[in-house]
Motif scaffolding. Structure first.
Motif, short mmCIF file in Angstrom:
data_model
loop_
_atom_site.label_atom_id
_atom_site.label_comp_id
_atom_site.label_asym_id
_atom_site.label_seq_id
_atom_site.Cartn_x
_atom_site.Cartn_y
_atom_site.Cartn_z
N UNK A 2 18.55 26.97 99.65
CA UNK A 2 18.46 26.89 98.42
C UNK A 2 17.36 27.93 97.53
N UNK A 3 17.58 28.86 96.84
CA UNK A 3 16.88 29.78 96.22
C UNK A 3 15.32 29.44 95.31
N UNK A 4 14.48 29.48 95.63
CA UNK A 4 12.89 29.61 94.97
C UNK A 4 12.36 30.14 94.29
N UNK A 5 12.51 30.68 93.24
CA UNK A 5 11.40 31.97 92.66
C UNK A 5 10.22 32.62 93.50
N UNK A 28 16.49 29.83 109.80
CA UNK A 28 16.89 30.00 111.60
C UNK A 28 17.21 28.21 110.85
N UNK A 29 18.42 28.77 110.65
CA UNK A 29 19.43 27.20 110.93
C UNK A 29 18.35 26.48 108.97
N UNK A 30 18.05 25.08 109.28
CA UNK A 30 17.21 24.33 108.38
C UNK A 30 16.01 23.99 109.15
N UNK A 31 15.05 25.44 109.49
CA UNK A 31 13.90 25.27 109.81
C UNK A 31 12.88 26.75 109.60
N UNK A 52 9.51 24.08 101.57
CA UNK A 52 10.28 22.30 101.01
C UNK A 52 11.83 22.28 99.89
N UNK A 53 11.00 22.99 99.30
CA UNK A 53 11.54 23.15 97.62
C UNK A 53 13.46 24.10 98.29
N UNK A 54 12.82 24.87 98.74
CA UNK A 54 14.19 25.32 99.59
C UNK A 54 14.54 24.62 100.68
#
Length: 296
Positions: A2-5, A28-31, A52-54
């Motif tokens: 997810x984009x995070x400012x 890399x993927x989810x990490x 985490x927000x991303x």
């Protein structure tokens, strides 16, 4: 993801979190791997929350070197994430035993005034030390960048090179005058090495990513030469070590605190070692003091 400012994209899946110490984030993927963790728990907490927000989890922390402003957020992240800490071998001793940093600068058991967070982070485990080259486990490539610290490493991912404290901005050079290098001779070699490299982006720790570092490398080399020239000038007729330090610190109009005094002293001693090894200056003792003088 997810984009995070606060997570600024550099290229592809490579990001950084800007701050007093820039923090690399390579997904890399989810990490992801986090490159350095800033000065303290506040920055570590911010890094963890941004990642985490991303929608990423921190799998690895890579500490480029052991200075407190690069490892201070390790513990707060490790309290919240099952991450492995990776670091160059010599740096790992200081990361796990950070009291070694003020002890090293002071030369003996340091006073409490030197045990503050700018010089001494909380201790952090190191799960694995790394060597130069491709890391098969992570897929990243490490490059030795000695000089500023004992055995500082940079990290390459795709065409982005995180170069840690190998170079400093022109503003930092103007502010601090004598930039700290543990081994200034090796720092020069590292700058020349970087000058010959070609990457799409370079990410220094203390200013924004750039695509061309040629001009700032020249500024760094010129600043080192200026300090070296001053030492050669002051030693031309012989000078005590204390007087040499005083003259140079006064020439740059530098503000001093206990920690900054010992950082500057250590940095200047590296220049002195360099000049002694090249047989340009030498030393002698007189009346209980160390004097330095030009040989040629």
């Amino acid at each position: 993801m997810r984009p995070v400012r606060e997570l600024r994209k550099i290229f592809g899946d490579i990001y950084y979190i800007p701050g007093r110490t820039n923090v690399g984030v390579v997904s890399r993927d989810d990490w992801c791997m986090v490159i350095d963790t800033g000065l303290d728990e506040d920055q570590g907490r911010r890094i963890f929350n941004v990642v985490r927000e991303a929608g990423l989890r921190i799998k690895y922390i890579f500490n480029t070197h052991s200075h407190a402003d690069h490892i201070g957020g390790n513990n707060i992240i490790l309290d919240r994430a099952e991450a492995k800490v990776l670091a160059p071998s010599l740096e790992s001793y200081f990361i796990e035993n950070p009291v070694l940093e003020p002890l090293f600068l002071y030369g003996s058991h340091p006073p409490e005034s030197l045990k503050e967070k700018f010089l001494m982070a909380n201790p952090s485990k190191v799960d694995r030390t790394v060597i130069e080259g491709l890391d098969e486990e992570t897929g990243f490539r490490y490059v030795s960048l000695p000089g500023h610290s004992f055995n500082m490493y940079g990290v390459i991912s795709d065409d982005v090179f995180f170069i840690a404290d190998a170079i400093f901005s022109e503003n930092s050079i103007k502010k601090f005058g004598v930039i700290y290098h543990f081994n200034v001779k090796e720092a020069v070699k590292t700058l020349i090495k970087l000058e010959k490299m070609n990457f799409r982006y370079y990410v220094p720790s203390h200013f924004e990513p750039v695509s061309d570092i040629g001009s700032i490398i020249k500024v760094n080399l010129q600043s080192i030469q200026r300090v070296r020239d001053l030492i050669e000038e002051y030693t031309s007729s012989g000078i005590s070590l204390e007087e040499l330090f005083s003259n140079i610190l006064r020439d740059f109009n530098l503000e001093l605190s206990p920690s900054m005094y010992f950082l500057y002293s250590s940095a200047l001693k590296s220049y002195i070692s360099w000049l002694i090894d090249e047989k340009i200056i030498d030393s002698k003792f007189d009346d209980g003091r160390l004097f330095l003088y030009r040989l040629r």
